[in-house]
Design a protein around this motif. Structure first.
Motif, PDB file in Angstrom:
ATOM      1  N   UNK A 113      12.846 -28.054  17.149  1.00  0.00           N
ATOM      2  CA  UNK A 113      12.594 -27.348  15.897  1.00  0.00           C
ATOM      3  C   UNK A 113      13.683 -26.289  15.659  1.00  0.00           C
ATOM      4  N   UNK A 114      14.063 -26.145  14.392  1.00  0.00           N
ATOM      5  CA  UNK A 114      14.986 -25.074  14.023  1.00  0.00           C
ATOM      6  C   UNK A 114      14.152 -23.920  13.482  1.00  0.00           C
ATOM      7  N   UNK A 115      14.072 -22.860  14.275  1.00  0.00           N
ATOM      8  CA  UNK A 115      13.256 -21.709  13.907  1.00  0.00           C
ATOM      9  C   UNK A 115      14.020 -20.788  12.961  1.00  0.00           C
ATOM     10  N   UNK A 116      13.296 -20.113  12.070  1.00  0.00           N
ATOM     11  CA  UNK A 116      13.903 -19.166  11.124  1.00  0.00           C
ATOM     12  C   UNK A 116      14.409 -17.916  11.845  1.00  0.00           C
ATOM     13  N   UNK A 117      13.766 -17.579  12.965  1.00  0.00           N
ATOM     14  CA  UNK A 117      14.206 -16.448  13.786  1.00  0.00           C
ATOM     15  C   UNK A 117      14.726 -17.018  15.099  1.00  0.00           C
ATOM     16  N   UNK A 118      16.015 -16.795  15.376  1.00  0.00           N
ATOM     17  CA  UNK A 118      16.611 -17.289  16.617  1.00  0.00           C
ATOM     18  C   UNK A 118      16.680 -16.151  17.636  1.00  0.00           C
ATOM     19  N   UNK A 119      16.271 -16.451  18.838  1.00  0.00           N
ATOM     20  CA  UNK A 119      16.239 -15.454  19.907  1.00  0.00           C
ATOM     21  C   UNK A 119      17.535 -15.545  20.701  1.00  0.00           C
ATOM     22  N   UNK A 120      18.132 -14.384  20.978  1.00  0.00           N
ATOM     23  CA  UNK A 120      19.370 -14.364  21.757  1.00  0.00           C
ATOM     24  C   UNK A 120      19.165 -13.841  23.170  1.00  0.00           C
ATOM     25  N   UNK A 121      18.055 -13.139  23.412  1.00  0.00           N
ATOM     26  CA  UNK A 121      17.847 -12.633  24.763  1.00  0.00           C
ATOM     27  C   UNK A 121      16.484 -12.005  24.962  1.00  0.00           C
ATOM     28  N   UNK A 122      16.081 -11.968  26.227  1.00  0.00           N
ATOM     29  CA  UNK A 122      14.825 -11.352  26.644  1.00  0.00           C
ATOM     30  C   UNK A 122      15.128 -10.473  27.846  1.00  0.00           C
ATOM     31  N   UNK A 123      14.663  -9.245  27.806  1.00  0.00           N
ATOM     32  CA  UNK A 123      14.811  -8.346  28.945  1.00  0.00           C
ATOM     33  C   UNK A 123      13.441  -7.851  29.373  1.00  0.00           C
ATOM     34  N   UNK A 124      13.239  -7.783  30.679  1.00  0.00           N
ATOM     35  CA  UNK A 124      12.003  -7.269  31.257  1.00  0.00           C
ATOM     36  C   UNK A 124      12.354  -6.007  32.027  1.00  0.00           C
ATOM     37  N   UNK A 125      11.559  -4.956  31.818  1.00  0.00           N
ATOM     38  CA  UNK A 125      11.811  -3.699  32.519  1.00  0.00           C
ATOM     39  C   UNK A 125      10.485  -3.089  32.944  1.00  0.00           C
ATOM     40  N   UNK A 126      10.245  -2.826  34.219  1.00  0.00           N
ATOM     41  CA  UNK A 126      11.176  -3.049  35.328  1.00  0.00           C
ATOM     42  C   UNK A 126      11.180  -4.518  35.731  1.00  0.00           C
ATOM     43  N   UNK A 127      12.239  -4.930  36.340  1.00  0.00           N
ATOM     44  CA  UNK A 127      12.362  -6.276  36.851  1.00  0.00           C
ATOM     45  C   UNK A 127      12.901  -6.172  38.264  1.00  0.00           C
ATOM     46  N   UNK A 128      12.128  -6.461  39.266  1.00  0.00           N
ATOM     47  CA  UNK A 128      10.869  -7.169  39.225  1.00  0.00           C
ATOM     48  C   UNK A 128       9.719  -6.296  38.725  1.00  0.00           C
ATOM     49  N   UNK A 129       8.704  -6.955  38.202  1.00  0.00           N
ATOM     50  CA  UNK A 129       7.526  -6.281  37.660  1.00  0.00           C
ATOM     51  C   UNK A 129       6.705  -5.690  38.798  1.00  0.00           C
ATOM     52  N   UNK A 130       6.173  -4.503  38.545  1.00  0.00           N
ATOM     53  CA  UNK A 130       5.353  -3.817  39.536  1.00  0.00           C
ATOM     54  C   UNK A 130       3.935  -3.690  39.009  1.00  0.00           C
ATOM     55  N   UNK A 131       2.976  -4.134  39.805  1.00  0.00           N
ATOM     56  CA  UNK A 131       1.564  -4.032  39.412  1.00  0.00           C
ATOM     57  C   UNK A 131       1.193  -2.566  39.228  1.00  0.00           C
ATOM     58  N   UNK A 132       0.308  -2.307  38.264  1.00  0.00           N
ATOM     59  CA  UNK A 132      -0.169  -0.953  38.038  1.00  0.00           C
ATOM     60  C   UNK A 132       0.794  -0.085  37.254  1.00  0.00           C
ATOM     61  N   UNK A 133       1.902  -0.647  36.778  1.00  0.00           N
ATOM     62  CA  UNK A 133       2.863   0.110  35.972  1.00  0.00           C
ATOM     63  C   UNK A 133       3.069  -0.586  34.640  1.00  0.00           C
ATOM     64  N   UNK A 134       3.485   0.204  33.651  1.00  0.00           N
ATOM     65  CA  UNK A 134       3.777  -0.374  32.339  1.00  0.00           C
ATOM     66  C   UNK A 134       5.037  -1.215  32.427  1.00  0.00           C
ATOM     67  N   UNK A 135       4.978  -2.378  31.814  1.00  0.00           N
ATOM     68  CA  UNK A 135       6.117  -3.288  31.770  1.00  0.00           C
ATOM     69  C   UNK A 135       6.500  -3.491  30.311  1.00  0.00           C
ATOM     70  N   UNK A 136       7.799  -3.475  30.042  1.00  0.00           N
ATOM     71  CA  UNK A 136       8.297  -3.678  28.683  1.00  0.00           C
ATOM     72  C   UNK A 136       9.059  -4.988  28.608  1.00  0.00           C
ATOM     73  N   UNK A 137       8.799  -5.736  27.540  1.00  0.00           N
ATOM     74  CA  UNK A 137       9.524  -6.953  27.233  1.00  0.00           C
ATOM     75  C   UNK A 137      10.271  -6.689  25.930  1.00  0.00           C
ATOM     76  N   UNK A 138      11.588  -6.852  25.940  1.00  0.00           N
ATOM     77  CA  UNK A 138      12.397  -6.613  24.752  1.00  0.00           C
ATOM     78  C   UNK A 138      13.049  -7.929  24.336  1.00  0.00           C
ATOM     79  N   UNK A 139      12.794  -8.317  23.095  1.00  0.00           N
ATOM     80  CA  UNK A 139      13.296  -9.578  22.556  1.00  0.00           C
ATOM     81  C   UNK A 139      14.381  -9.255  21.535  1.00  0.00           C
ATOM     82  N   UNK A 140      15.581  -9.776  21.750  1.00  0.00           N
ATOM     83  CA  UNK A 140      16.677  -9.643  20.791  1.00  0.00           C
ATOM     84  C   UNK A 140      16.748 -10.934  19.988  1.00  0.00           C
ATOM     85  N   UNK A 141      16.817 -10.789  18.667  1.00  0.00           N
ATOM     86  CA  UNK A 141      16.763 -11.976  17.813  1.00  0.00           C
ATOM     87  C   UNK A 141      17.609 -11.775  16.561  1.00  0.00           C
TER      88      UNK A 141
END
Length: 157
Positions: A35-63
């Motif tokens: 499928x050709x999507x109207x929004x193309x994704x160029x990257x995904x970042x996870x912070x912190x990486x590796x993920x730590x249980x019991x802490x806030x994790x952020x996912x950042x999508x660049x598109x």
């Protein structure tokens, strides 16, 4: 003196190994590769990486979008070894100001992961839908929660 330098070098390498994983993007794939999507994704970042249980994790999508977006929904699903364990639908305009002009865009999503989250492999699916629930993009990426993490919340009330 040489022994001190050696220890400092090892300490420096260890420190860099803790910092470096959060710099690199996470591999992702589109839900429908044909499928050709109207929004193309160029990257995904996870912070912190590796993920730590019991802490806030952020996912950042660049598109990128070639058409302005007036609004829509973000649908997130998480599967643990293939079993759905979490889903959430939110307003796209809650994570980015609308209307969204054509061009680059960044969507950030943060979640506090429970301290008792089981270790293992997870897959996150992120869909962006327009106001008519038409899919503008859909990506999947894997992440891992290790055996160790924060002990916060383990002994609460």
């Amino acid at each position: 003196m040489e022994r001190i330098r050696s220890k400092l070098f090892i300490a420096l390498l260890y420190s860099l190994s803790l910092i470096a994983p959060s710099i690199y993007a996470t591999d992702f794939e589109y839900c429908n590769k044909k499928k050709e999507y109207a929004v193309t994704v160029s990257g995904v970042e996870i912070n912190p990486d590796p993920i730590t249980k019991g802490q806030e994790t952020s996912f950042t999508i660049s598109a990128f979008t070639d058409k302005p977006l007036s609004g829509g929904k973000v649908v997130i699903g998480v599967a643990y070894f293939g079993w759905s364990v979490f889903s959430e639908t939110g307003d796209l305009c809650a994570s980015i100001s609308c209307p969204i002009p054509a061009g680059d865009l960044t969507i950030s999503y943060s979640k506090l992961l429970p301290a008792l989250a089981p270790p293992g492999s997870y897959t996150l699916t992120l869909k962006i839908q327009d106001g008519n629930k038409s899919e503008l993009t859909c990506i999947k990426f894997d992440f891992t929660i290790g055996f160790f993490g924060s002990s916060e919340g383990l002994f609460d009330g």
